[in-house]
Write an enzyme that holds these catalytic residues in place. Sequence first.
Site, PDB file in Angstrom:
ATOM      1  N   CYS A 113       0.687  -1.171  -0.053  1.00 51.40           N
ATOM      2  CA  CYS A 113       0.065  -0.048   0.218  1.00 51.40           C
ATOM      3  C   CYS A 113       0.890   1.258  -0.098  1.00 51.40           C
ATOM      4  CB  CYS A 113      -1.051  -0.093   1.330  1.00 51.40           C
ATOM      5  SG  CYS A 113      -2.062  -1.482   1.288  1.00 51.40           S
ATOM      6  N   HIS A 249      -3.401   7.033   2.718  1.00 49.54           N
ATOM      7  CA  HIS A 249      -3.952   5.632   2.259  1.00 49.54           C
ATOM      8  C   HIS A 249      -5.084   5.178   2.573  1.00 49.54           C
ATOM      9  CE1 HIS A 249      -4.139   1.601   1.315  1.00 49.54           C
ATOM     10  NE2 HIS A 249      -3.742   0.907   2.430  1.00 49.54           N
ATOM     11  N   ASN A 279     -10.267  -0.476   0.229  1.00 46.43           N
ATOM     12  CA  ASN A 279      -8.826  -0.126   0.164  1.00 46.43           C
ATOM     13  C   ASN A 279      -8.457  -0.835  -0.946  1.00 46.43           C
ATOM     14  OD1 ASN A 279      -6.035  -0.809   0.684  1.00 46.43           O
ATOM     15  ND2 ASN A 279      -6.295  -1.559   2.523  1.00 46.43           N
TER      16      ASN A 279
HETATM   17  O1  UT7 Z   1      -3.640  -1.644   3.401  1.00 45.56           O
HETATM   18  C1  UT7 Z   1      -3.526  -2.629   4.262  1.00 45.56           C
HETATM   19  C2  UT7 Z   1      -3.981  -2.356   5.644  1.00 45.56           C
HETATM   20  N1  UT7 Z   1      -5.001  -2.883   6.190  1.00 45.56           N
HETATM   21  C3  UT7 Z   1      -5.459  -2.263   7.202  1.00 45.56           C
HETATM   22  O2  UT7 Z   1      -5.434  -1.028   7.548  1.00 45.56           O
HETATM   23  C4  UT7 Z   1      -6.345  -3.265   8.113  1.00 45.56           C
HETATM   24  C5  UT7 Z   1      -6.317  -2.494   9.724  1.00 45.56           C
HETATM   25  N2  UT7 Z   1      -7.064  -3.238  10.395  1.00 45.56           N
HETATM   26  C6  UT7 Z   1      -8.420  -3.111  10.558  1.00 45.56           C
HETATM   27  O3  UT7 Z   1      -8.995  -2.025   9.940  1.00 45.56           O
HETATM   28  C7  UT7 Z   1      -9.476  -3.674  11.427  1.00 45.56           C
HETATM   29  O4  UT7 Z   1      -8.673  -4.524  12.341  1.00 45.56           O
HETATM   30  C8  UT7 Z   1     -10.408  -4.614  10.701  1.00 45.56           C
HETATM   31  C9  UT7 Z   1     -11.657  -3.819  10.120  1.00 45.56           C
HETATM   32  C10 UT7 Z   1      -9.889  -5.640   9.846  1.00 45.56           C
HETATM   33  C11 UT7 Z   1     -11.159  -5.589  11.860  1.00 45.56           C
HETATM   34  O5  UT7 Z   1     -11.720  -4.816  12.833  1.00 45.56           O
HETATM   35  P1  UT7 Z   1     -11.753  -5.051  14.338  1.00 45.56           P
HETATM   36  O6  UT7 Z   1     -12.626  -4.160  15.062  1.00 45.56           O
HETATM   37  O7  UT7 Z   1     -10.321  -5.029  14.715  1.00 45.56           O
HETATM   38  O8  UT7 Z   1     -12.503  -6.416  14.294  1.00 45.56           O
HETATM   39  P2  UT7 Z   1     -11.971  -7.731  14.833  1.00 45.56           P
HETATM   40  O9  UT7 Z   1     -10.945  -8.176  13.855  1.00 45.56           O
HETATM   41  O10 UT7 Z   1     -11.512  -7.721  16.243  1.00 45.56           O
HETATM   42  O11 UT7 Z   1     -13.106  -8.648  14.807  1.00 45.56           O
HETATM   43  C12 UT7 Z   1     -14.240  -8.514  15.866  1.00 45.56           C
HETATM   44  C13 UT7 Z   1     -15.361  -9.575  15.617  1.00 45.56           C
HETATM   45  C14 UT7 Z   1     -15.152 -10.890  15.571  1.00 45.56           C
HETATM   46  O12 UT7 Z   1     -15.910 -11.661  16.202  1.00 45.56           O
HETATM   47  P3  UT7 Z   1     -15.789 -12.241  17.704  1.00 45.56           P
HETATM   48  O13 UT7 Z   1     -14.680 -12.926  17.683  1.00 45.56           O
HETATM   49  O14 UT7 Z   1     -15.509 -10.766  18.491  1.00 45.56           O
HETATM   50  O15 UT7 Z   1     -17.152 -13.141  17.878  1.00 45.56           O
HETATM   51  C15 UT7 Z   1     -14.741 -11.173  13.989  1.00 45.56           C
HETATM   52  O16 UT7 Z   1     -15.075 -12.561  14.002  1.00 45.56           O
HETATM   53  O17 UT7 Z   1     -15.954  -9.215  14.191  1.00 45.56           O
HETATM   54  C16 UT7 Z   1     -15.975 -10.622  13.459  1.00 45.56           C
HETATM   55  N3  UT7 Z   1     -15.977 -10.016  12.204  1.00 45.56           N
HETATM   56  C17 UT7 Z   1     -16.900  -9.941  11.186  1.00 45.56           C
HETATM   57  N4  UT7 Z   1     -18.127  -9.725  11.472  1.00 45.56           N
HETATM   58  C18 UT7 Z   1     -19.133  -9.508  10.556  1.00 45.56           C
HETATM   59  C19 UT7 Z   1     -14.626 -10.171  11.323  1.00 45.56           C
HETATM   60  N5  UT7 Z   1     -15.014  -9.802  10.090  1.00 45.56           N
HETATM   61  C20 UT7 Z   1     -16.277  -9.680   9.922  1.00 45.56           C
HETATM   62  C21 UT7 Z   1     -17.041  -9.209   8.884  1.00 45.56           C
HETATM   63  N6  UT7 Z   1     -18.520  -9.134   9.358  1.00 45.56           N
HETATM   64  N7  UT7 Z   1     -16.806  -9.130   7.837  1.00 45.56           N
END
Ligand code: UT7
Length: 322
Positions: A113, A249, A279
């Site tokens: 990125c 970004h 993204n």
């Molecule tokens: O250019 C590359 C750079 N990449 C990035 O900048 C990504 C940086 N990271 C992020 O933006 C965030 O970490 C995410 C958006 C990817 C995830 O957000 P989060 O608040 O960190 O969520 P999490 O991974 O802690 O997941 C929370 C919950 C989980 O469920 P439980 O374990 O709490 O029951 C996941 O299983 O959300 C669940 N989950 C979803 N639910 C519905 C994960 N993906 C999804 C989804 N829809 N698509």
Amino acid sequence: MRAKIIGTGSCLPDRCVTNEYLSTIMDTSDEWIKSRTGIRERHLVSSETETTLTLAVKAAKAALADSGVLPEELGLILVATVSSDFITPSTACMVQKELGASHAAAFDINAACSGFLFALNTVDAYFQAGIYQTALIIGVETLSKIIDWKDRSTCVLFGDGAGAVVVKAAEEGLIASLQGSDGSGGDILICKNRTNNNPYISTGTDPDFLYMDGQEVFKFAVKKEPECINALLKQAGFDASDVTYYLLHQANFRIIASIARKLKLPLEKFPSNVSHCGNTSAASIPILLDEVHREGKLSEGDLLLLSGFGAGLTWGAALLRW
Ligand code: UT7
């Protein structure tokens, strides 16, 4: 002489894919995606006529038209991508052929990125050394082909697209830039290529899908990007409030809002297109720049700060005069 952007262009695939649609094919929801990322929809390639190359060429032609530069005048073509159609030839060489830019040297840059910023810095270094005077830089991705569509935590985040700029050596343009890498943190965002396969060793030939530890990438981004921006401003002798627009970004609107808070600046200084592009990795900054430019938001003399982070790990920032 420094790198001055004199034209921009971009191209998004025809197919727009909403969160609502994704929620009909996997266990997700518009509410989850929007609240965690700010993304409402993204564009994905959906026909054989849409490839990394075709998106790149359309963005490049738009940038050339905007700049008034002819393909034969280009000395250098750099393409930032991690999703080229071929391992070889490079996308840059294929773009060169399509444009008929017969005098250009062309190669790809893989800095994920941060790739567009690394390419801009590379062009600027060539200009400062007096080697080239005119360049085309493209950030392009069709990440949808390397994403695991069974992994809802990553597949909802990314989109396909291309952004391009034409750059000329000028007295005033890029003012200062920074870039950095930390390979020791690389395992939080990876996509394996083919593995060993020859008469002596075969460990399987199937390329892997993209894997991301989202929370670790998030922590890295909200720490490293403001540090990089502050270091750049200090190096260049500007205050954060001097900058007209921060073009960051576009990974997650929460990351952008966190950076705005850390810099104590209003969100109006942070244009964003993550809601309709998702993204797009190396393409995100040049697509955003093209949108802001075409919306007529930029005036001559504006100070722009471009910054991003990504796999590698990599990060970078560039301060330039529009
Ligand atoms: O250019 C590359 C750079 N990449 C990035 O900048 C990504 C940086 N990271 C992020 O933006 C965030 O970490 C995410 C958006 C990817 C995830 O957000 P989060 O608040 O960190 O969520 P999490 O991974 O802690 O997941 C929370 C919950 C989980 O469920 P439980 O374990 O709490 O029951 C996941 O299983 O959300 C669940 N989950 C979803 N639910 C519905 C994960 N993906 C999804 C989804 N829809 N698509």
